[in-house]
Design an enzyme around this catalytic site. Structure first.
Site, short mmCIF file in Angstrom:
data_model
loop_
_atom_site.label_atom_id
_atom_site.label_comp_id
_atom_site.label_asym_id
_atom_site.label_seq_id
_atom_site.Cartn_x
_atom_site.Cartn_y
_atom_site.Cartn_z
N ARG A 26 0.87 -1.18 0.00
CA ARG A 26 0.00 0.00 0.00
C ARG A 26 0.90 1.22 0.00
O ARG A 26 1.61 1.49 0.96
CB ARG A 26 -0.91 -0.01 1.24
CG ARG A 26 -1.79 1.22 1.39
CD ARG A 26 -2.99 1.12 0.45
NE ARG A 26 -3.75 2.35 0.35
CZ ARG A 26 -4.82 2.65 1.06
NH1 ARG A 26 -5.24 1.81 1.97
NH2 ARG A 26 -5.46 3.78 0.87
N ARG A 31 5.43 3.48 0.85
CA ARG A 31 6.25 4.14 -0.17
C ARG A 31 6.97 5.31 0.51
O ARG A 31 6.41 6.00 1.33
CB ARG A 31 5.40 4.65 -1.33
CG ARG A 31 6.26 5.26 -2.44
CD ARG A 31 5.43 5.80 -3.60
NE ARG A 31 4.89 4.69 -4.38
CZ ARG A 31 3.59 4.45 -4.55
NH1 ARG A 31 2.69 5.21 -3.99
NH2 ARG A 31 3.20 3.44 -5.28
N GLY A 59 -2.17 6.74 -16.27
CA GLY A 59 -3.31 6.76 -17.16
C GLY A 59 -3.56 5.45 -17.88
O GLY A 59 -4.57 5.29 -18.54
N GLU A 93 -4.75 -7.83 -6.00
CA GLU A 93 -3.41 -8.34 -6.26
C GLU A 93 -3.15 -9.60 -5.43
O GLU A 93 -2.62 -10.58 -5.94
CB GLU A 93 -2.34 -7.30 -5.88
CG GLU A 93 -2.13 -6.19 -6.84
CD GLU A 93 -1.10 -5.19 -6.34
OE1 GLU A 93 -1.08 -4.08 -6.90
OE2 GLU A 93 -0.32 -5.48 -5.39
#
Length: 163
Positions: A26, A31, A59, A93
Protein backbone atom coordinates in the site's frame (compact mmCIF):
# COMPACT_ATOMS: atom_id res chain seq x y z
CA UNK A 1 23.65 -34.59 -30.75
CA UNK A 2 20.37 -34.95 -32.64
CA UNK A 3 18.33 -31.91 -33.68
CA UNK A 4 15.44 -32.75 -31.36
CA UNK A 5 17.66 -32.51 -28.32
CA UNK A 6 19.33 -29.35 -29.55
CA UNK A 7 16.04 -27.58 -30.11
CA UNK A 8 14.60 -28.71 -26.79
CA UNK A 9 17.72 -27.68 -24.91
CA UNK A 10 17.77 -24.29 -26.61
CA UNK A 11 14.12 -23.71 -25.65
CA UNK A 12 15.10 -24.50 -22.07
CA UNK A 13 17.30 -21.41 -22.13
CA UNK A 14 14.28 -19.11 -22.48
CA UNK A 15 13.66 -17.68 -19.00
CA UNK A 16 10.30 -18.55 -17.49
CA UNK A 17 10.05 -15.40 -15.40
CA UNK A 18 10.23 -11.82 -16.63
CA UNK A 19 10.68 -10.49 -13.08
CA UNK A 20 12.46 -11.96 -10.12
CA UNK A 21 10.18 -10.18 -7.63
CA UNK A 22 6.76 -8.52 -7.66
CA UNK A 23 6.22 -6.07 -4.78
CA UNK A 24 2.67 -5.76 -3.46
CA UNK A 25 2.24 -2.89 -1.00
CA UNK A 26 0.00 0.00 0.00
CA UNK A 27 1.79 3.09 -1.27
CA UNK A 28 0.36 5.43 1.36
CA UNK A 29 1.76 3.25 4.15
CA UNK A 30 5.17 2.18 2.92
CA UNK A 31 6.25 4.14 -0.17
CA UNK A 32 8.94 6.62 0.80
CA UNK A 33 10.23 4.38 3.56
CA UNK A 34 10.26 0.59 3.86
CA UNK A 35 9.19 -0.36 0.34
CA UNK A 36 11.56 2.14 -1.29
CA UNK A 37 14.46 0.79 0.78
CA UNK A 38 13.52 -2.80 -0.07
CA UNK A 39 13.19 -1.99 -3.79
CA UNK A 40 16.56 -0.22 -3.81
CA UNK A 41 18.27 -3.09 -2.00
CA UNK A 42 16.84 -5.66 -4.42
CA UNK A 43 17.66 -3.74 -7.60
CA UNK A 44 21.18 -2.88 -6.41
CA UNK A 45 21.80 -6.61 -6.10
CA UNK A 46 20.63 -7.21 -9.67
CA UNK A 47 17.23 -8.60 -8.71
CA UNK A 48 14.74 -7.48 -11.39
CA UNK A 49 11.85 -6.15 -9.32
CA UNK A 50 8.41 -4.95 -10.41
CA UNK A 51 6.62 -2.23 -8.49
CA UNK A 52 3.67 -0.42 -9.96
CA UNK A 53 5.02 3.12 -9.83
CA UNK A 54 8.13 2.07 -11.74
CA UNK A 55 6.57 -0.06 -14.47
CA UNK A 56 3.05 1.24 -15.24
CA UNK A 57 2.58 4.48 -17.13
CA UNK A 58 0.14 6.99 -15.67
CA UNK A 59 -3.31 6.76 -17.16
CA UNK A 60 -2.87 3.22 -18.43
CA UNK A 61 -5.23 0.44 -17.48
CA UNK A 62 -3.77 -0.91 -14.27
CA UNK A 63 -5.33 -4.29 -13.46
CA UNK A 64 -4.30 -6.28 -16.58
CA UNK A 65 -0.71 -4.99 -16.40
CA UNK A 66 -0.46 -5.73 -12.68
CA UNK A 67 -1.91 -9.21 -13.10
CA UNK A 68 0.46 -9.93 -15.98
CA UNK A 69 3.43 -8.75 -13.90
CA UNK A 70 2.32 -11.03 -11.05
CA UNK A 71 2.10 -13.99 -13.45
CA UNK A 72 5.59 -13.19 -14.77
CA UNK A 73 7.27 -12.91 -11.35
CA UNK A 74 9.05 -15.79 -9.61
CA UNK A 75 8.58 -14.33 -6.12
CA UNK A 76 5.83 -12.10 -4.77
CA UNK A 77 6.71 -10.04 -1.74
CA UNK A 78 3.58 -8.81 0.02
CA UNK A 79 4.14 -5.97 2.47
CA UNK A 80 1.16 -6.04 4.82
CA UNK A 81 0.67 -2.68 6.52
CA UNK A 82 -2.20 -1.15 8.48
CA UNK A 83 -3.85 0.22 5.35
CA UNK A 84 -3.18 -2.74 3.03
CA UNK A 85 -6.72 -4.14 3.26
CA UNK A 86 -8.22 -0.68 2.69
CA UNK A 87 -7.03 -0.88 -0.92
CA UNK A 88 -9.19 -3.05 -3.17
CA UNK A 89 -6.26 -3.00 -5.65
CA UNK A 90 -4.01 -4.57 -3.01
CA UNK A 91 -6.64 -7.17 -2.15
CA UNK A 92 -7.18 -8.03 -5.82
CA UNK A 93 -3.41 -8.34 -6.26
CA UNK A 94 -3.26 -10.67 -3.28
CA UNK A 95 -6.00 -12.93 -4.66
CA UNK A 96 -4.10 -13.10 -7.97
CA UNK A 97 -0.84 -13.84 -6.15
CA UNK A 98 -2.42 -16.73 -4.23
CA UNK A 99 -3.87 -18.09 -7.50
CA UNK A 100 -0.42 -17.95 -9.12
CA UNK A 101 1.21 -19.65 -6.14
CA UNK A 102 -1.24 -22.54 -6.49
CA UNK A 103 -1.27 -22.74 -10.30
CA UNK A 104 2.23 -21.70 -11.39
CA UNK A 105 4.45 -22.52 -8.43
CA UNK A 106 5.44 -18.97 -7.56
CA UNK A 107 6.61 -18.21 -4.04
CA UNK A 108 4.98 -15.65 -1.78
CA UNK A 109 6.99 -13.89 0.90
CA UNK A 110 4.80 -11.97 3.36
CA UNK A 111 6.26 -9.10 5.36
CA UNK A 112 4.22 -7.66 8.22
CA UNK A 113 5.06 -3.98 8.53
CA UNK A 114 3.78 -2.58 11.82
CA UNK A 115 0.96 -5.14 11.91
CA UNK A 116 0.67 -8.42 13.77
CA UNK A 117 0.42 -11.49 11.49
CA UNK A 118 -2.51 -12.78 13.56
CA UNK A 119 -4.43 -9.54 12.85
CA UNK A 120 -4.09 -10.25 9.14
CA UNK A 121 -4.92 -13.95 9.55
CA UNK A 122 -7.98 -13.35 11.71
CA UNK A 123 -8.86 -9.96 10.17
CA UNK A 124 -8.75 -7.98 13.39
CA UNK A 125 -8.01 -4.28 13.90
CA UNK A 126 -7.60 -2.34 10.66
CA UNK A 127 -8.06 -5.60 8.73
CA UNK A 128 -11.48 -6.09 10.33
CA UNK A 129 -12.70 -2.50 9.87
CA UNK A 130 -12.47 -2.62 6.11
CA UNK A 131 -14.60 -5.74 5.77
CA UNK A 132 -17.55 -4.35 7.72
CA UNK A 133 -18.43 -2.12 4.76
CA UNK A 134 -17.00 -4.23 1.96
CA UNK A 135 -18.97 -7.37 2.78
CA UNK A 136 -22.23 -5.48 2.31
CA UNK A 137 -21.14 -4.13 -1.08
CA UNK A 138 -19.02 -6.91 -2.53
CA UNK A 139 -19.87 -10.10 -0.67
CA UNK A 140 -18.28 -12.58 -3.09
CA UNK A 141 -15.06 -10.56 -3.51
CA UNK A 142 -14.83 -10.05 0.25
CA UNK A 143 -14.86 -13.82 0.77
CA UNK A 144 -11.98 -14.26 -1.69
CA UNK A 145 -10.07 -11.36 -0.09
CA UNK A 146 -10.51 -12.82 3.41
CA UNK A 147 -9.36 -16.26 2.25
CA UNK A 148 -6.29 -14.76 0.53
CA UNK A 149 -5.36 -12.78 3.66
CA UNK A 150 -5.64 -15.92 5.81
CA UNK A 151 -3.63 -18.02 3.39
CA UNK A 152 -0.85 -15.47 2.91
CA UNK A 153 -0.53 -14.81 6.65
CA UNK A 154 -0.08 -18.52 7.36
CA UNK A 155 3.13 -18.62 5.30
CA UNK A 156 6.47 -18.01 6.99
CA UNK A 157 6.92 -14.31 7.49
CA UNK A 158 9.02 -11.35 8.43
CA UNK A 159 7.31 -9.35 11.15
CA UNK A 160 8.67 -5.82 11.50
CA UNK A 161 7.33 -4.01 14.55
CA UNK A 162 9.82 -1.17 14.63
CA UNK A 163 11.71 0.26 11.72
Amino acid sequence: MDSTRASSSSSALVPRWKYDVFLSFRGEDTRGNFTDHLYTALTERGIHTFRDDEEIERGSEIAPKLFKAIEESRFCVVVFSKGYAHSTWCLDELVKIIECVKENGQTIIPIFYHVDPSDVREQRGSFEEVFVNLEKQKEEKAKRWRAALREASNIYDWHLEHG
